[in-house]
Motif scaffolding. Structure first.
Motif, PDB file in Angstrom:
ATOM      1  N   GLN A  95       9.493   8.462  -2.688  1.00 57.55           N
ATOM      2  CA  GLN A  95       9.091   8.430  -3.888  1.00 57.55           C
ATOM      3  C   GLN A  95       7.693   7.717  -3.972  1.00 57.55           C
ATOM      4  O   GLN A  95       7.506   6.858  -3.211  1.00 57.55           O
ATOM      5  CB  GLN A  95      10.225   7.455  -4.864  1.00 57.55           C
ATOM      6  CG  GLN A  95       9.641   7.440  -6.197  1.00 57.55           C
ATOM      7  CD  GLN A  95      10.679   6.855  -7.025  1.00 57.55           C
ATOM      8  OE1 GLN A  95      11.776   6.261  -6.420  1.00 57.55           O
ATOM      9  NE2 GLN A  95      10.467   6.373  -8.258  1.00 57.55           N
ATOM     10  N   GLY A  96       6.787   8.351  -4.764  1.00 61.11           N
ATOM     11  CA  GLY A  96       5.490   8.019  -4.911  1.00 61.11           C
ATOM     12  C   GLY A  96       4.563   7.880  -3.725  1.00 61.11           C
ATOM     13  O   GLY A  96       3.662   7.203  -3.470  1.00 61.11           O
ATOM     14  N   GLY A  97       5.129   8.760  -2.554  1.00 64.27           N
ATOM     15  CA  GLY A  97       4.414   8.883  -1.323  1.00 64.27           C
ATOM     16  C   GLY A  97       4.580   7.720  -0.496  1.00 64.27           C
ATOM     17  O   GLY A  97       4.048   7.610   0.782  1.00 64.27           O
ATOM     18  N   ARG A  98       5.664   6.918  -0.741  1.00 63.28           N
ATOM     19  CA  ARG A  98       5.972   5.639   0.199  1.00 63.28           C
ATOM     20  C   ARG A  98       6.398   6.213   1.481  1.00 63.28           C
ATOM     21  O   ARG A  98       7.370   7.210   1.479  1.00 63.28           O
ATOM     22  CB  ARG A  98       7.112   4.955  -0.385  1.00 63.28           C
ATOM     23  CG  ARG A  98       7.362   3.529   0.238  1.00 63.28           C
ATOM     24  CD  ARG A  98       8.298   2.487  -0.580  1.00 63.28           C
ATOM     25  NE  ARG A  98       9.584   3.263  -0.629  1.00 63.28           N
ATOM     26  CZ  ARG A  98      10.619   3.211   0.104  1.00 63.28           C
ATOM     27  NH1 ARG A  98      10.178   2.257   1.416  1.00 63.28           N
ATOM     28  NH2 ARG A  98      11.661   3.676   0.176  1.00 63.28           N
ATOM     29  N   HIS A  99       6.261   5.731   2.615  1.00 63.22           N
ATOM     30  CA  HIS A  99       6.755   5.939   3.900  1.00 63.22           C
ATOM     31  C   HIS A  99       7.747   4.962   4.046  1.00 63.22           C
ATOM     32  O   HIS A  99       7.795   3.828   4.456  1.00 63.22           O
ATOM     33  CB  HIS A  99       5.645   5.674   4.998  1.00 63.22           C
ATOM     34  CG  HIS A  99       4.495   6.572   4.712  1.00 63.22           C
ATOM     35  ND1 HIS A  99       3.283   6.486   5.344  1.00 63.22           N
ATOM     36  CD2 HIS A  99       4.395   7.734   3.991  1.00 63.22           C
ATOM     37  CE1 HIS A  99       2.557   7.424   5.288  1.00 63.22           C
ATOM     38  NE2 HIS A  99       3.098   8.285   4.407  1.00 63.22           N
ATOM     39  N   ALA A 100       9.232   5.794   4.086  1.00 67.00           N
ATOM     40  CA  ALA A 100      10.299   5.110   4.247  1.00 67.00           C
ATOM     41  C   ALA A 100      10.645   4.707   5.528  1.00 67.00           C
ATOM     42  O   ALA A 100      11.172   3.670   6.073  1.00 67.00           O
ATOM     43  CB  ALA A 100      11.594   5.587   3.545  1.00 67.00           C
ATOM     44  N   TYR A 101      10.015   5.546   6.422  1.00 69.42           N
ATOM     45  CA  TYR A 101      10.148   5.441   8.054  1.00 69.42           C
ATOM     46  C   TYR A 101       8.684   5.656   8.533  1.00 69.42           C
ATOM     47  O   TYR A 101       8.228   6.937   8.348  1.00 69.42           O
ATOM     48  CB  TYR A 101      11.368   6.172   8.463  1.00 69.42           C
ATOM     49  CG  TYR A 101      11.235   6.176  10.013  1.00 69.42           C
ATOM     50  CD1 TYR A 101      11.855   4.951  10.619  1.00 69.42           C
ATOM     51  CD2 TYR A 101      10.776   7.182  10.778  1.00 69.42           C
ATOM     52  CE1 TYR A 101      11.825   4.965  12.208  1.00 69.42           C
ATOM     53  CE2 TYR A 101      10.819   7.071  12.193  1.00 69.42           C
ATOM     54  CZ  TYR A 101      11.530   5.938  12.736  1.00 69.42           C
ATOM     55  OH  TYR A 101      11.376   5.938  14.331  1.00 69.42           O
ATOM     56  N   ASP A 102       8.281   5.095   9.484  1.00 67.11           N
ATOM     57  CA  ASP A 102       7.128   5.459  10.063  1.00 67.11           C
ATOM     58  C   ASP A 102       7.117   4.926  11.495  1.00 67.11           C
ATOM     59  O   ASP A 102       7.046   3.628  11.822  1.00 67.11           O
ATOM     60  CB  ASP A 102       5.870   4.641   9.363  1.00 67.11           C
ATOM     61  CG  ASP A 102       4.443   5.334   9.962  1.00 67.11           C
ATOM     62  OD1 ASP A 102       4.400   5.712  11.009  1.00 67.11           O
ATOM     63  OD2 ASP A 102       3.522   4.985   9.430  1.00 67.11           O
TER      64      ASP A 102
END
Length: 122
Positions: A95-102
């Motif tokens: 959501q919103g371009g958030r990186h949940a995993y990187d």
């Protein structure tokens, strides 16, 4: 040999019109994946290879998950079978371009070797 339906490369809009999902407005190569286990192997013009394994939970059933593996990052990690598997960096976008995993922030021994997408309804 598995029986697959392969359509020609087409516009994203045309792929959507014949029942495929649209993602970005770029040329699209629609493929019907057969029931059972099936792998698609792709290669970029500079030789980088990626595989997409469509896996079944029950013999002969439609695939229930996809294993994605990038083969040419030049790094490996030990796998569950006593050998090695290629590792790579990946990120997920929520959501919103958030990186949940990187994985770029993880040490090399914690890098993924397979990305798994579960094919089920929420």
């Amino acid at each position: 040999m598995a029986d697959i339906t392969q359509l020609p490369v087409m516009t994203a809009r045309d792929a959507e019109a014949v029942g495929f999902a649209r993602f970005n407005d770029v040329p699209t190569f629609p493929i019907d994946i057969p029931d059972g286990n099936f792998t698609i192997s792709v290669r970029t013009s500079d030789g980088r290879r990626i595989t997409f394994f469509f896996g079944e939970y029950e013999r002969g059933a439609p695939p229930s998950f996809i294993d994605i593996q990038y083969h040419d990052n030049g790094t490996t990690i030990p796998n569950a079978n006593g050998g090695t598997s290629p590792s790579f960096d990946m990120l997920t976008i929520g959501q919103g371009g958030r990186h949940a995993y990187d994985s770029r922030h993880h040490p090399s021994e914690e890098k993924p070797s397979i990305a798994v997408i579960l094919l089920r309804s929420s």
